[in-house]
Structure formats: C-alpha cells, structure tokens
Motif scaffolding. Structure first.
Motif, PDB file in Angstrom:
ATOM      1  N   ASP A 137       0.823  -1.216   0.000  1.00 36.70           N
ATOM      2  CA  ASP A 137       0.000   0.000   0.000  1.00 36.70           C
ATOM      3  C   ASP A 137       0.856   1.265   0.000  1.00 36.70           C
ATOM      4  O   ASP A 137       0.388   2.348  -0.356  1.00 36.70           O
ATOM      5  N   THR A 138       2.104   1.106   0.443  1.00 36.91           N
ATOM      6  CA  THR A 138       3.014   2.259   0.454  1.00 36.91           C
ATOM      7  C   THR A 138       3.266   2.784  -0.970  1.00 36.91           C
ATOM      8  O   THR A 138       3.617   3.942  -1.150  1.00 36.91           O
ATOM      9  N   VAL A 139       3.105   1.915  -1.958  1.00 39.71           N
ATOM     10  CA  VAL A 139       3.299   2.357  -3.348  1.00 39.71           C
ATOM     11  C   VAL A 139       2.004   2.989  -3.851  1.00 39.71           C
ATOM     12  O   VAL A 139       0.980   2.330  -3.984  1.00 39.71           O
ATOM     13  N   GLN A 140       2.061   4.299  -4.091  1.00 39.52           N
ATOM     14  CA  GLN A 140       0.853   5.007  -4.519  1.00 39.52           C
ATOM     15  C   GLN A 140       0.803   5.218  -6.033  1.00 39.52           C
ATOM     16  O   GLN A 140      -0.270   5.367  -6.611  1.00 39.52           O
ATOM     17  N   THR A 141       1.979   5.265  -6.629  1.00 40.77           N
ATOM     18  CA  THR A 141       2.039   5.615  -8.053  1.00 40.77           C
ATOM     19  C   THR A 141       2.791   4.547  -8.836  1.00 40.77           C
ATOM     20  O   THR A 141       3.856   4.093  -8.410  1.00 40.77           O
ATOM     21  N   VAL A 142       2.207   4.162  -9.942  1.00 45.11           N
ATOM     22  CA  VAL A 142       2.864   3.216 -10.843  1.00 45.11           C
ATOM     23  C   VAL A 142       3.084   3.936 -12.169  1.00 45.11           C
ATOM     24  O   VAL A 142       2.125   4.396 -12.793  1.00 45.11           O
ATOM     25  N   ARG A 143       4.335   4.057 -12.547  1.00 38.48           N
ATOM     26  CA  ARG A 143       4.630   4.705 -13.834  1.00 38.48           C
ATOM     27  C   ARG A 143       5.196   3.664 -14.791  1.00 38.48           C
ATOM     28  O   ARG A 143       5.943   2.770 -14.374  1.00 38.48           O
ATOM     29  N   ILE A 144       4.848   3.828 -16.047  1.00 38.90           N
ATOM     30  CA  ILE A 144       5.414   2.947 -17.079  1.00 38.90           C
ATOM     31  C   ILE A 144       6.006   3.856 -18.156  1.00 38.90           C
ATOM     32  O   ILE A 144       5.288   4.665 -18.759  1.00 38.90           O
ATOM     33  N   GLY A 145       7.296   3.734 -18.368  1.00 39.08           N
ATOM     34  CA  GLY A 145       7.943   4.530 -19.417  1.00 39.08           C
ATOM     35  C   GLY A 145       7.835   3.796 -20.739  1.00 39.08           C
ATOM     36  O   GLY A 145       8.188   2.629 -20.823  1.00 39.08           O
ATOM     37  N   THR A 146       7.342   4.462 -21.776  1.00 39.16           N
ATOM     38  CA  THR A 146       7.158   3.758 -23.057  1.00 39.16           C
ATOM     39  C   THR A 146       7.187   4.704 -24.254  1.00 39.16           C
ATOM     40  O   THR A 146       6.823   5.884 -24.137  1.00 39.16           O
ATOM     41  N   LYS A 147       7.630   4.165 -25.387  1.00 35.01           N
ATOM     42  CA  LYS A 147       7.499   4.879 -26.661  1.00 35.01           C
ATOM     43  C   LYS A 147       6.652   4.046 -27.626  1.00 35.01           C
ATOM     44  O   LYS A 147       6.728   4.212 -28.841  1.00 35.01           O
ATOM     45  N   ALA A 148       5.848   3.159 -27.080  1.00 33.26           N
ATOM     46  CA  ALA A 148       5.055   2.281 -27.940  1.00 33.26           C
ATOM     47  C   ALA A 148       4.025   3.054 -28.758  1.00 33.26           C
ATOM     48  O   ALA A 148       3.730   2.674 -29.898  1.00 33.26           O
ATOM     49  N   VAL A 149       3.489   4.136 -28.227  1.00 33.01           N
ATOM     50  CA  VAL A 149       2.499   4.906 -28.998  1.00 33.01           C
ATOM     51  C   VAL A 149       3.128   5.420 -30.293  1.00 33.01           C
ATOM     52  O   VAL A 149       2.471   5.481 -31.337  1.00 33.01           O
ATOM     53  N   SER A 150       4.416   5.743 -30.226  1.00 35.02           N
ATOM     54  CA  SER A 150       5.106   6.252 -31.417  1.00 35.02           C
ATOM     55  C   SER A 150       5.620   5.134 -32.313  1.00 35.02           C
ATOM     56  O   SER A 150       5.580   5.252 -33.534  1.00 35.02           O
TER      57      SER A 150
END
Ligand code: SF4
Length: 435
Positions: free
Chosen positions: A219-232
């Motif tokens: 629960d301590t993890v509030q934010t999940v980020r995913i780095g991606t260039k798949a849209v491009s």
C-alpha cells in the motif's frame, strides 16, 4: 477517423545488415547505406515496420526528422572511430572488429550519471541489479524481458542496454527482486517500470510485476509509472487483440484499486502523433483512467526548433497528454551528433512556450537528469560578475538541495552539468563542494 483493427498485426522489425539494405532500397544512396552499416556496428539501431511505413518521409530522407531520429549517421562517431570500424569491417576479422567496436563503445560513456556506481542498491543479501533507487521515494525497475524497444532512438541514453555486452546491461531477474526491495524500503511511493520499453513484454509478464503492488503489504506504493514509446513506434500494442485488451484491463485494475497510474510517453516530434493509430492508442490508454504524460530530449536534427515543440505540445494537449519534461541530451552515445548547448536548449524551450496556453506550458525544461539529480535551467541572468545560468534542482540525492535557486557561470558552449562551474562561493554546495 476511427481505427478498427480486430487483432494486433505481427510486429516486424529491421536491424543489422537489413537496415543497410532498407536504406539502399528506399533512398538508392549507396554511400548513405554504407554509413548505416558502419555506425550500426557500434550503436544499436532497429526500426519497426510501422515506423518505416508511417513515420518516415522517405522523399526527404536523410533530412526527414524521424529518419534522423531513427537511422545511423556517420557523424555519430568521431571520424577516427568511424574509420577504425570501417577498416576492421574490411579485414573481415571478427575478433578484431569486436575489439574495435568495444573500444569505441567504451569511449561513448555507456553508463552516464554514475548509474552503475551510485544508483544500483548495494545491500547485503540482496540482488539489486536491475533496480535503481536514486531518489528516496522512487524505484526504477528494469525487467529483464523489457530491455529492448519496438524501434531504437539514435540518441538513446540507455543504448548500452541493447548491445550484446552483459556487463553493460541492467536487468532485474524477476518481480520478487522488486517486491523484496519494496518491503525493505517503505519510503518508496513511486515504482517506475522502465527499460528499454516495458510494453515490448507480453502482458502476462507485465502483470507479474504490477499485480503484486495491489497486495496490502505494498500500500506504500501510490504511483505506478510505465515509461514507453510504444504509442510512437508500435501503437498496435494497445489497439486491438488479447494482449492489448489484457494490458488495458490491468491498468484499469490498478486505477480502480486507488493507484495513480501514469504512462510516461516518450514523444519527440509531432509526426509521431500524426497517425490515426497513434491517436487511437492514446484514446484507449486514457480510457483506463491512467494519466498520460510526455517527455523527450531536445536534440539537434530532430526537434531543435521552438515551432516543433510548440506544435508537439499543442497536439499533446489536444490528445489528452500532459506535457511533462523537455530533457537535455545526456553525455553518452551519439551526443556529438544530437547534443545542443544548454543556452540553445533554453532558447528553444522559451520560444516554444511563449505562444501556448497554460495547459501547453506544463512541461518543465530544459532539464538535465545528471548524476546528483534533475537540474532545471531556469534562465540566463546578469549578476555583478557577469552572466550566469539560473539553476534549480527539481530532484537531488540530498532533498535539502531541492528547489533552491543557484547559479553557474554562463558558458555559451556548455552542454551538460559537468561543463558547468559554480558562479560564486555560495553555489559550491550544489556542485558537491563545501558551502
Ligand atoms: S524508446 Fe527510450 S529506451 Fe527505447 S531506444 Fe528510445 S530512448 Fe531508448
């Protein structure tokens, strides 16, 4: 226009010798194809079929911005290094070529910002290889299967991840390495899945990393980020088919569980959003409740023009993407080809934002992600002893230094943090010296 695709088409990519053949076929320029061949011995290059067909304007190659972003150019290497690799290729001695290529790679600063020395957790009884815990609250995770991309950017600061040298590669062996580190560090609120591009992984694998974050112990993890260039580079990854649908369901589940999910989209040029597939991909991702944010470096030959950035940020706002960072090209890889003086990067940033509405001005920049932390260049000011860069740490290994203005001597040629010198005595502490 609505894109209707029943299932994800097969991803086809071109790399190695076939890249030379592709350039020869599309441009008819044998000299250009030869350069592609030589430079791609050293730096990794790969393009997806989508990029070849949709993003490159072949009538303008090699001067097309997306071509410049994605294809090798001889100026990416020092002339002597280019000649040495060319010679080693001609002798057809595989071991000799390998030695030459390794030596050139080592001169290209494969791990900038002390990534291996300072950021990899060094804890007893713990396998931290493939994690980076540089800032107190944020953990970067490099899943082993995500250490590639659908195409490679010529300016990539993580290029060393993609060459066949295991000593240059950060990769976590499995999700349990991440979860063990999170248990030891409850101060971590943000997990960033990065690579390469984590969206090259099958959804089932991504799920193995992200589902555990839904357990109460995390629960301590509030934010999940995913780095991606798949849209491009491969928007079909999220457009249609089981893999895409399951990925979107996973993102929705994280959002429904109260996590902030952010897709950190790497968008370098307006051409990347100028296809029906890319815009449809953005709509599908936004439909999960995830926030879409954008970042990219400002680089020569691709986007070193205020009008290009203004257009890029306008297009992003129109498509539901929040402009987040304009980065400075790092001191690694093909920086001699893509790099810009900091003063020029600042001019481009200011020129771009001045005609935008408030929503288009949300990107911070230009920002260096340097060894001590993220440094914003706020402007050039005239002080009693001459001109200076006004700087500010947005993040620092030492949180006490964050947000405090400081100065470096103005240097019209400076391209990176290491080129800067403190302006006065009281600026020294920001450069690692005593105050
Ligand atoms: S998408 Fe990112 S990690 Fe992949 S090649 Fe481009 S800059 Fe590097």
């Amino acid at each position: 226009m609505t894109v209707t695709v029943e299932s994800e088409p097969a991803l086809r990519t071109v790399s190695g010798r076939r890249l030379r053949d592709l350039v020869l076929d599309r441009t008819g320029d044998a000299g250009l194809a030869h350069e592609v061949d030589v430079v791609s011995q050293v730096l990794p290059f790969k393009v997806s079929s989508y990029v070849v067909q949709e993003l490159i304007d072949w009538d303008r190659a090699p001067d097309d911005a997306m071509y410049r972003l994605l294809f090798p150019h001889r100026d990416m290497l020092l002339p002597d290094d280019f000649a040495a690799v060319e010679l080693a290729m001609r002798t057809q001695d595989r071991a000799g070529l390998r030695q030459t290529v390794d030596a050139v790679r080592d001169r290209l600063n494969p791990h900038p910002g002390d990534q291996l020395a300072l950021n990899v957790p060094q804890e007893e009884d713990a396998d931290g290889w493939g994690l980076q815990h540089k800032y107190h609250e944020t953990l970067l995770v490099f899943p082993r299967q995500g250490q590639t991309c659908h195409s490679y950017c010529g300016y990539c600061f993580r290029w060393a991840q993609f060459v066949d040298r295991s000593d240059l590669r950060l990769a976590v062996s499995g999700p349990e390495v991440m979860t063990a580190h999170l248990r030891r560090h409850p101060e971590i609120t943000d997990v960033l899945l990065t690579g390469g591009d984590p969206l090259v992984m099958r959804t089932e694998l991504i799920e193995q990393y992200l589902r555990p974050l839904l357990r109460p112990e995390h629960d301590t993890v509030q934010t999940v980020r995913i780095g991606t260039k798949a849209v491009s580079f491969w928007p079909h990854r999220v457009l249609a088919g089981r893999e895409a649908d399951e990925l979107l369901r996973l993102l929705s589940a994280l959002v429904d569980a109260g996590k902030h999910v952010a897709l950190m989209l790497h968008l370098s040029h307006p051409a990347e959003l100028d296809t029906d597939a890319a815009r449809a991909a953005l709509r599908r991702l936004a439909g999960t409740g995830a926030v879409l944010r954008s970042q990219a470096p400002v680089v020569r030959h691709v986007n070193d023009d205020p009008d290009v950035w203004a257009q890029l940020w306008k297009d992003q706002v129109r498509n539901g993407v929040v402009p987040y960072y304009m980065f400075v090209e790092r001191d690694t890889g093909a920086r001699r080809y893509f790099g810009l003086p900091l003063a020029r990067a600042l001019e481009i940033y200011r020129g771009a934002i001045k005609g935008l509405s408030g929503l288009g001005r949300s990107a911070r920049g230009p920002v260096m992600s340097a060894s001590p932390g993220k440094v914003a260049i706020d402007g050039v000011v005239n002080l009693h002893n001459g001109p200076a860069f006004a700087l500010r740490f947005l993040q620092h290994r030492n949180p006490e230094l964050v947000g405090r203005p400081f100065h470096a001597r103005f240097d019209a040629e400076a391209q990176w943090w290491n080129d800067l010198r403190p302006y006065g005595e009281h600026d020294r502490e920001f450069f690692g010296g005593a105050a």
